[in-house]
Design a protein around this motif. Structure first.
Motif, mmCIF file in Angstrom:
data_model
loop_
_atom_site.group_PDB
_atom_site.id
_atom_site.type_symbol
_atom_site.label_atom_id
_atom_site.label_comp_id
_atom_site.label_asym_id
_atom_site.label_seq_id
_atom_site.Cartn_x
_atom_site.Cartn_y
_atom_site.Cartn_z
ATOM 1 N N SER A 77 3.183 -8.849 5.969
ATOM 2 C CA SER A 77 2.125 -7.922 5.560
ATOM 3 C C SER A 77 1.940 -6.845 6.615
ATOM 4 O O SER A 77 2.007 -7.121 7.814
ATOM 5 N N ASN A 81 0.283 -3.739 2.508
ATOM 6 C CA ASN A 81 1.497 -3.998 1.735
ATOM 7 C C ASN A 81 2.025 -5.384 2.076
ATOM 8 O O ASN A 81 1.865 -5.860 3.202
ATOM 9 N N HIS A 82 2.694 -6.017 1.124
ATOM 10 C CA HIS A 82 3.206 -7.372 1.301
ATOM 11 C C HIS A 82 4.617 -7.447 0.738
ATOM 12 O O HIS A 82 4.898 -6.886 -0.326
ATOM 13 N N TRP A 83 5.508 -8.139 1.435
ATOM 14 C CA TRP A 83 6.881 -8.239 0.975
ATOM 15 C C TRP A 83 7.514 -9.507 1.537
ATOM 16 O O TRP A 83 6.946 -10.182 2.393
ATOM 17 N N TRP A 250 13.721 -1.609 -3.348
ATOM 18 C CA TRP A 250 12.387 -1.452 -2.787
ATOM 19 C C TRP A 250 12.134 0.010 -2.407
ATOM 20 O O TRP A 250 13.046 0.836 -2.439
ATOM 21 N N GLU A 263 2.003 5.440 1.816
ATOM 22 C CA GLU A 263 1.274 4.459 1.017
ATOM 23 C C GLU A 263 2.000 3.121 1.001
ATOM 24 O O GLU A 263 1.399 2.067 1.182
ATOM 25 N N GLU A 264 3.320 3.174 0.758
ATOM 26 C CA GLU A 264 4.123 1.961 0.805
ATOM 27 C C GLU A 264 4.553 1.719 2.242
ATOM 28 O O GLU A 264 4.176 2.437 3.154
ATOM 29 N N VAL A 265 5.364 0.691 2.441
ATOM 30 C CA VAL A 265 5.849 0.380 3.782
ATOM 31 C C VAL A 265 6.710 1.528 4.288
ATOM 32 O O VAL A 265 7.485 2.116 3.538
ATOM 33 N N SER A 270 6.679 -0.594 10.397
ATOM 34 C CA SER A 270 6.589 -1.914 9.796
ATOM 35 C C SER A 270 7.623 -2.866 10.371
ATOM 36 O O SER A 270 8.291 -3.579 9.650
ATOM 37 N N THR A 280 8.867 -2.907 1.024
ATOM 38 C CA THR A 280 7.743 -3.203 0.157
ATOM 39 C C THR A 280 8.064 -4.369 -0.746
ATOM 40 O O THR A 280 9.195 -4.797 -0.849
ATOM 41 N N ARG A 312 -2.089 -0.870 -3.610
ATOM 42 C CA ARG A 312 -1.771 -1.010 -2.200
ATOM 43 C C ARG A 312 -1.331 -2.418 -1.858
ATOM 44 O O ARG A 312 -0.752 -2.645 -0.834
ATOM 45 N N ALA A 313 -1.651 -3.402 -2.710
ATOM 46 C CA ALA A 313 -1.237 -4.771 -2.434
ATOM 47 C C ALA A 313 -1.051 -5.498 -3.753
ATOM 48 O O ALA A 313 -1.794 -5.284 -4.699
#
Length: 342
Positions: A77, A81-83, A250, A263-265, A270, A280, A312-313
């Protein structure tokens, strides 16, 4: 008589010399002590001060958090964002989702694309198309514990552009080597070559040579068993790229210093798994309706899917699906959800 006149003249000259010479240091004194700098000296001092100021970095800190959620799989995270990252075959990992090496290669390629885009905007250069591929050479046996250094020994990027001239593309490559933090970091450990393909015509490769390895490497290069994982990416809108590797897909976003959406990773912000800048949450881990990036908490057709700001998540349901899925990843989408018609 003549002898007497010569003696008198000599005495007069001696007296005159004695009177004049002591005054010279007094007259010269103000000139020696005048420390007023000239214009050239002032400019040189100003340049030195400016250089000293440039050498003081203004550091920012990128933070990511990771949890081992099942054997060989971590949930990462950053900034909402989470991936997922999967472990690799040499460690008996599932290697179904994106792995750290995919992430590192994708970060290098996407960061380079964003610098190309920024240079084009700064210099009013048309950029009608930008995409690329990147490979890294390594001997993966070292990951499994063999007596070989598993470091990536070389990176090779191919940048496909339409709009810039060959000279302008070369300028973009030089800028990427200087301004991309992923590039400048990885170039300390391995050489990076960039080949621009302008309107289908490959240009001469531009190579940034690495210094001596940071860790002593006694590996006999003739005994290496090199593999070359490959990652692809293309720009799909301003400041956003779609990245693909081994059937996973992604999004990477550009960063605020070059007016990216962020906005995204993003690639440099990151670094959740040491050098490997992550990704992402990919669509292959989400249900089919997740391709609509306007959704909030439910499938398309519910009140939660009304147009609005992109998520966002992912929801907890999606996280559970991503953590437990074991099916192969889907083919690469033909278009970005951001670019698809509503």
């Amino acid at each position: 008589m003549n002898h007497r006149m010569i003696v008198i003249v000599a005495l007069v000259l001696a007296l005159v010399s004695a009177a004049v010479l002591p005054a010279a240091p007094v007259l010269a004194g103000p000139l020696v002590q005048d420390a007023t700098p000239t214009a050239a000296e002032e400019e040189k001092t100003a340049d030195a001060d400016a250089q000293a100021m440039e050498e003081v970095p203004e550091l920012v800190t990128a933070t990511a958090h990771a949890d081992l959620v099942r054997p060989g799989r971590v949930l990462i995270s950053a900034r909402g964002n989470h991936w997922i990252y999967d472990s690799v075959p040499p460690l008996d990992g599932p290697n179904e989702e994106v792995n750290p090496l995919d992430g590192m290669l994708g970060a290098l390629l996407s960061c380079g694309l964003y610098i190309y885009e920024a240079v084009a905007l700064e210099n009013h250069i048309p950029l009608n198309h930008a995409s690329g591929t990147v490979t890294g050479e390594l001997d993966a046996r070292g990951v499994a514990g063999a007596d070989v250094n598993p470091r990536v020994r070389a990176f090779s990027l191919t940048m496909n552009v339409e709009g810039p001239s060959a000279e302008e593309a070369a300028m973009m490559a030089a800028a990427a080597a200087k301004r991309c933090p992923i590039f400048t970091t990885l170039s300390r450990s391995a050489s990076i070559s960039v080949t621009n393909v302008v309107y289908g015509q490959a240009q001469e490769a531009i190579t940034t040579a690495a210094p001596d390895p940071l860790v002593e490497d006694m590996t006999d290069e003739t005994q290496l068993e090199l593999t070359r994982p490959l990652v692809q990416a293309r720009m799909i809108e301003k400041g956003r790229s779609l990245v693909s590797a081994r059937g996973n897909h992604w999004i990477y976003d550009s960063v605020p210093p070059i007016n990216g959406p962020n906005e995204e990773v993003n690639p440099p912000g990151s670094s959740g798994a040491m050098r490997a800048s992550p990704l992402t949450m990919f669509w292959a881990s989400s249900p089919p309706w997740a391709a609509n990036r306007n959704f909030r908490n439910g499938p398309s057709g519910t009140a939660a899917s009304r147009p609005g700001r992109a998520r966002r998540a992912p929801t907890p349901w999606i996280l559970r699906r991503a953590i437990t899925r074991s099916t192969p990843s889907a083919p690469m989408p033909t278009a970005s959800p951001r670019c698809s018609p509503a």
